[in-house]
Design a protein around this motif. Structure first.
Motif, PDB file in Angstrom:
ATOM      1  N   GLU A 124       0.705  -1.266  -0.019  1.00  0.00           N
ATOM      2  CA  GLU A 124      -0.099   0.076   0.020  1.00  0.00           C
ATOM      3  C   GLU A 124       0.837   1.269  -0.180  1.00  0.00           C
ATOM      4  N   TYR A 125       1.904   1.201   0.921  1.00  0.00           N
ATOM      5  CA  TYR A 125       2.752   2.554   0.918  1.00  0.00           C
ATOM      6  C   TYR A 125       3.230   2.909  -0.369  1.00  0.00           C
ATOM      7  N   ALA A 126       4.034   1.928  -1.146  1.00  0.00           N
ATOM      8  CA  ALA A 126       4.313   2.029  -2.591  1.00  0.00           C
ATOM      9  C   ALA A 126       3.492   2.611  -3.423  1.00  0.00           C
ATOM     10  N   GLN A 173       0.610   4.303  -2.871  1.00  0.00           N
ATOM     11  CA  GLN A 173       0.473   5.504  -2.290  1.00  0.00           C
ATOM     12  C   GLN A 173       1.220   6.436  -2.951  1.00  0.00           C
ATOM     13  N   VAL A 174       2.522   6.057  -2.780  1.00  0.00           N
ATOM     14  CA  VAL A 174       3.753   7.060  -3.316  1.00  0.00           C
ATOM     15  C   VAL A 174       3.553   7.349  -4.818  1.00  0.00           C
ATOM     16  N   ILE A 175       3.396   6.219  -5.526  1.00  0.00           N
ATOM     17  CA  ILE A 175       2.849   6.527  -7.071  1.00  0.00           C
ATOM     18  C   ILE A 175       1.599   7.309  -7.366  1.00  0.00           C
ATOM     19  N   TYR A 221       0.049   9.574  -5.295  1.00  0.00           N
ATOM     20  CA  TYR A 221       0.179  10.988  -4.925  1.00  0.00           C
ATOM     21  C   TYR A 221       1.322  11.464  -6.014  1.00  0.00           C
ATOM     22  N   ASN A 222       2.209  10.694  -6.591  1.00  0.00           N
ATOM     23  CA  ASN A 222       2.976  11.413  -7.630  1.00  0.00           C
ATOM     24  C   ASN A 222       2.143  11.578  -8.947  1.00  0.00           C
TER      25      ASN A 222
END
Length: 75
Positions: free
Chosen positions: A47-49, A51-53, A55-56
């Motif tokens: 999930e964290y990865a 979310q990073v993508i 948001y990017n």
């Protein structure tokens, strides 16, 4: 000289068109790949990865819309 100047102008217009289309295609391909990556990463519990993508991708879309409205008002 006119023929040479015209030929240079045509090549410049062609180069600008190629550059614009390449930039547009790059943006579209990036959005699709990022979307697929988000789905895959959520599917494998990263999930964290994802979310990073996500948001990017949202940031890029916000920049796109800001640029769109600036250019639309300018021209």
């Amino acid at each position: 000289e006119n023929f040479i100047e015209k030929e240079i102008a045509e090549k410049d217009e062609r180069n600008i068109m190629i550059w614009t289309k390449a930039r547009s295609l790059t943006f579209s391909v990036y959005a699709v790949i990022a979307g697929i990556a988000i789905i895959v990463l959520y599917a494998v519990n990263m999930e964290y990865a994802a979310q990073v993508i996500a948001y990017n991708l949202c940031g890029v879309l916000v920049i796109y819309w800001i640029c769109y409205f600036i250019i639309r008002n300018k021209y």
